[in-house]
Design a protein around this motif. Structure first.
Motif, PDB file in Angstrom:
ATOM      1  N   ASN A  78       0.806  -1.212   0.000  1.00 31.26           N
ATOM      2  CA  ASN A  78       0.000   0.000   0.000  1.00 31.26           C
ATOM      3  C   ASN A  78       0.844   1.269   0.000  1.00 31.26           C
ATOM      4  O   ASN A  78       0.336   2.341  -0.325  1.00 31.26           O
ATOM      5  CB  ASN A  78      -0.954   0.009   1.201  1.00 31.26           C
ATOM      6  CG  ASN A  78      -2.293   0.618   0.836  1.00 31.26           C
ATOM      7  OD1 ASN A  78      -2.764   0.449  -0.279  1.00 31.26           O
ATOM      8  ND2 ASN A  78      -2.892   1.341   1.757  1.00 31.26           N
TER       9      ASN A  78
ATOM     10  N   TRP B 287       0.683   1.745  -3.635  1.00 32.98           N
ATOM     11  CA  TRP B 287      -0.661   2.101  -4.112  1.00 32.98           C
ATOM     12  C   TRP B 287      -1.038   3.524  -3.711  1.00 32.98           C
ATOM     13  O   TRP B 287      -1.532   4.301  -4.535  1.00 32.98           O
ATOM     14  CB  TRP B 287      -1.672   1.100  -3.566  1.00 32.98           C
ATOM     15  CG  TRP B 287      -3.077   1.402  -3.983  1.00 32.98           C
ATOM     16  CD1 TRP B 287      -4.070   1.887  -3.208  1.00 32.98           C
ATOM     17  CD2 TRP B 287      -3.625   1.249  -5.289  1.00 32.98           C
ATOM     18  NE1 TRP B 287      -5.218   2.054  -3.941  1.00 32.98           N
ATOM     19  CE2 TRP B 287      -4.966   1.663  -5.226  1.00 32.98           C
ATOM     20  CE3 TRP B 287      -3.096   0.801  -6.500  1.00 32.98           C
ATOM     21  CZ2 TRP B 287      -5.795   1.644  -6.344  1.00 32.98           C
ATOM     22  CZ3 TRP B 287      -3.934   0.779  -7.607  1.00 32.98           C
ATOM     23  CH2 TRP B 287      -5.263   1.193  -7.522  1.00 32.98           C
ATOM     24  N   HIS B 288      -0.800   3.878  -2.448  1.00 36.68           N
ATOM     25  CA  HIS B 288      -1.235   5.191  -1.994  1.00 36.68           C
ATOM     26  C   HIS B 288      -0.335   6.297  -2.553  1.00 36.68           C
ATOM     27  O   HIS B 288      -0.830   7.382  -2.879  1.00 36.68           O
ATOM     28  CB  HIS B 288      -1.247   5.253  -0.463  1.00 36.68           C
ATOM     29  CG  HIS B 288      -1.957   6.460   0.073  1.00 36.68           C
ATOM     30  ND1 HIS B 288      -3.325   6.599   0.024  1.00 36.68           N
ATOM     31  CD2 HIS B 288      -1.497   7.600   0.641  1.00 36.68           C
ATOM     32  CE1 HIS B 288      -3.679   7.755   0.550  1.00 36.68           C
ATOM     33  NE2 HIS B 288      -2.584   8.385   0.921  1.00 36.68           N
TER      34      HIS B 288
ATOM     35  N   SER C  11      -0.958   4.203   4.235  1.00 35.89           N
ATOM     36  CA  SER C  11      -1.544   5.408   3.655  1.00 35.89           C
ATOM     37  C   SER C  11      -1.385   6.597   4.591  1.00 35.89           C
ATOM     38  O   SER C  11      -1.083   7.712   4.153  1.00 35.89           O
ATOM     39  CB  SER C  11      -3.025   5.179   3.341  1.00 35.89           C
ATOM     40  OG  SER C  11      -3.186   4.106   2.444  1.00 35.89           O
TER      41      SER C  11
ATOM     42  N   SER D  28       0.741   9.774   3.610  1.00 30.99           N
ATOM     43  CA  SER D  28       0.066  11.071   3.625  1.00 30.99           C
ATOM     44  C   SER D  28       0.775  12.065   4.534  1.00 30.99           C
ATOM     45  O   SER D  28       0.951  13.234   4.181  1.00 30.99           O
ATOM     46  CB  SER D  28      -1.383  10.902   4.083  1.00 30.99           C
ATOM     47  OG  SER D  28      -2.100  10.061   3.217  1.00 30.99           O
TER      48      SER D  28
ATOM     49  N   THR E  45      -6.886   9.551   5.348  1.00 28.05           N
ATOM     50  CA  THR E  45      -6.273   8.229   5.447  1.00 28.05           C
ATOM     51  C   THR E  45      -6.428   7.623   6.838  1.00 28.05           C
ATOM     52  O   THR E  45      -6.489   6.398   6.979  1.00 28.05           O
ATOM     53  CB  THR E  45      -4.785   8.289   5.066  1.00 28.05           C
ATOM     54  OG1 THR E  45      -4.125   9.297   5.844  1.00 28.05           O
ATOM     55  CG2 THR E  45      -4.611   8.623   3.596  1.00 28.05           C
TER      56      THR E  45
ATOM     57  N   SER F 263     -14.286   8.207   3.804  1.00 33.51           N
ATOM     58  CA  SER F 263     -13.091   7.360   3.770  1.00 33.51           C
ATOM     59  C   SER F 263     -13.247   6.179   4.713  1.00 33.51           C
ATOM     60  O   SER F 263     -12.878   5.039   4.378  1.00 33.51           O
ATOM     61  CB  SER F 263     -11.851   8.171   4.147  1.00 33.51           C
ATOM     62  OG  SER F 263     -11.569   9.162   3.182  1.00 33.51           O
TER      63      SER F 263
ATOM     64  N   MET G  55      -3.611   0.182   5.301  1.00 31.86           N
ATOM     65  CA  MET G  55      -3.986   1.592   5.277  1.00 31.86           C
ATOM     66  C   MET G  55      -3.143   2.424   6.237  1.00 31.86           C
ATOM     67  O   MET G  55      -3.079   3.650   6.107  1.00 31.86           O
ATOM     68  CB  MET G  55      -5.467   1.743   5.608  1.00 31.86           C
ATOM     69  CG  MET G  55      -6.399   1.301   4.475  1.00 31.86           C
ATOM     70  SD  MET G  55      -6.048   2.081   2.887  1.00 31.86           S
ATOM     71  CE  MET G  55      -6.306   3.811   3.293  1.00 31.86           C
TER      72      MET G  55
ATOM     73  N   ALA H 186      -9.203  10.205  -5.200  1.00 38.42           N
ATOM     74  CA  ALA H 186      -7.841  10.410  -4.697  1.00 38.42           C
ATOM     75  C   ALA H 186      -6.991  11.269  -5.615  1.00 38.42           C
ATOM     76  O   ALA H 186      -6.221  12.130  -5.147  1.00 38.42           O
ATOM     77  CB  ALA H 186      -7.165   9.057  -4.489  1.00 38.42           C
TER      78      ALA H 186
END
Length: 464
Positions: free
Chosen positions: A34, A37-38, A171, A175, A293, A349, A168, A267
């Protein structure tokens, strides 16, 4: 440390309850996945347009072209997983040998070569293609591995909840830390800052995926291949056709193509939304992204606890419609309503990411359903096709957002965008994904593998 194998071989194996350590270790692997991905979902479009120097239209076309590439590689890797039998299992060898190439191509993605416009565009296509291939080689078998860890539907939901909850957290980390790391390493040079930030992230990716490889074993090995299953690539099309004869897979496939398009559509313009739509909020960029997030992480982590007490399929359908309404509301709110927009975004979210473990759990159920229909376990191919829906979301959602921005006249690094550009960013961040949530919910109304049907399937396959 208690292992899955020890639990399954005990006298109480019929409950098929995995130890918590296995769920956590599997989730740590997704922390690494992730990060990629993020970072791509939030920062890649901004990096390409405002740091690397490509036009929004060029980036939109590239996103779409690479999804065509994925249409070929994803099913091929899925078929390869279904044909793989090694001492490490069917899925884990891909993690072992694919993690280093994945990390290297991730670093390449955020390198800015000293080339002209055409050369930079070619490099972007090549580096993005290589990362896409490496991600497929690791993530398809990583996702499919869940089906080799437990046969219990509720346990699958809990496993995916741990997976995406820990995933996550990546994420939140990305972030919160990206802009700080870019500033620290770049000292005013964002191209250099993004590159060295990617190096740090790549080291974390390697550590997480290898930790998962060494601590999570495939409990239920795939059965020995039959003579008619020892096939080559020429049979891929036939296998895909056979998969899509499963109506429940088709419904899940279509609904979740839209779902992942929505997540990416929301996103991709986040940075632009804070800069251009919200009023005097650019200094709150990290806060805005991080809160979203955090909500997503809590939603994924609590999904199993919230929804296993209900029928997860019914919960999923209801959540689609609720998210549609809540996502669209900010379209009509003024740009200075920062707190209200932040709260609504965080709630959406939370709810939308609480659906993600349900999706992957439902896919394992569809794999079992396929066994009852054909007698074949097509887990690798099913997860490959499903990962393709995720990548279609990244491609189509990102391309659509950037195409609309480009067509309305977005220009990078100018003091003020035109009203048409600001309106387009507001539309693709709120109202459009809200509408698509409703459409996806309507599609999923035709999905019928509810709790009772899943119990019938489990009894037929395993006598439990």
């Amino acid at each position: 440390m208690t292992t899955c194998t020890e639990v399954v071989t005990s006298s109480d194996s019929y409950k098929d309850i995995m130890p918590r350590t296995t769920k956590i270790n599997y989730g740590i692997g997704d922390f690494g996945n992730n990060i990629i991905w993020h970072t791509m979902g939030i920062w890649l479009a901004y990096f390409y347009t405002d740091v690397y120097g490509l036009s929004a239209s060029h980036v939109a076309v590239m996103y779409l072209m690479l999804r065509i590439f994925d249409a070929i590689t994803d099913p091929l890797v899925g078929l390869l997983v279904d044909r793989t039998r090694t001492k490490h299992g069917s899925c884990r060898p891909f993690i072992l040998y694919g993690t280093i190439p994945l990390a290297i191509t991730f670093i390449m993605l955020f390198y800015t070569p000293d080339l002209g416009e055409t050369g930079k565009l070619v490099y972007a296509y090549v580096s993005f293609s290589l990362l896409t291939l490496a991600y497929t080689l690791v993530n398809v078998p990583f996702s499919a591995m869940a089906g080799f860890l437990t046969r219990d539907s509720d346990e699958r939901t809990m496993l995916q909840s741990f997976r995406f909850g820990l995933g996550m957290l990546a994420s939140v980390f990305v972030s919160y830390s990206t802009l700080s790391l870019v500033g620290l390493f770049g000292q005013g040079n964002d191209q250099q800052g993004f590159f060295y930030t990617a190096v740090v992230f790549a080291l974390l990716i390697v550590g997480c995926l290898y930790y998962c490889f060494f601590t999570v074993k495939e409990v239920y090995p795939a059965p020995a291949l039959k003579n008619d299953e020892k096939m080559g690539l020429k049979d891929l099309i036939g296998s895909i056709k056979e998969a899509f004869n499963n109506q429940q897979l088709v419904i899940l496939f279509l609904g979740n193509i839209l779902f992942f398009i929505i997540l990416t559509l929301k996103a991709t313009p986040t940075v632009y939304y804070v800069k251009e739509v919200l009023i005097d909020a650019e200094h709150m960029m990290t806060t805005f992204i991080t809160w979203g997030t955090v909500g997503a992480t809590l939603g994924a982590a609590l999904s199993g606890l919230m929804w296993t007490r209900f029928d997860k399929v019914r919960a999923y359908k209801i959540l689609m419609f609720v998210c549609g309404v809540l996502t669209a509301i900010p379209y009509w709110l003024p740009g200075d309503a920062f707190s209200s927009i932040l709260i609504l975004g965080t709630v959406v979210s939370f709810l939308s990411l609480s659906m993600v473990p349900l999706i992957w759990s439902m896919l394992s159920d569809v794999v079992d359903y396929q066994v009852t229909l054909t007698g074949k376990n097509m887990s690798g191919l099913f997860f490959a096709l499903f990962l393709f829906t995720l990548k279609v979301g990244l491609g189509v959602g990102g391309a659509l957002a950037l195409w609309i921005m480009g067509e309305t006249g977005y220009v990078a690094n100018i003091a003020q965008q035109t009203p048409e550009v600001v309106e387009s960013i507001n539309f693709i961040s709120t109202l459009l994904p809200g509408i698509l949530f409703i459409v996806a919910g309507m599609i999923m109304m035709f999905y019928t593998l509810d709790k009772e049907k899943r119990a019938e399937i489990k009894l037929k396959l395993y006598g439990e």
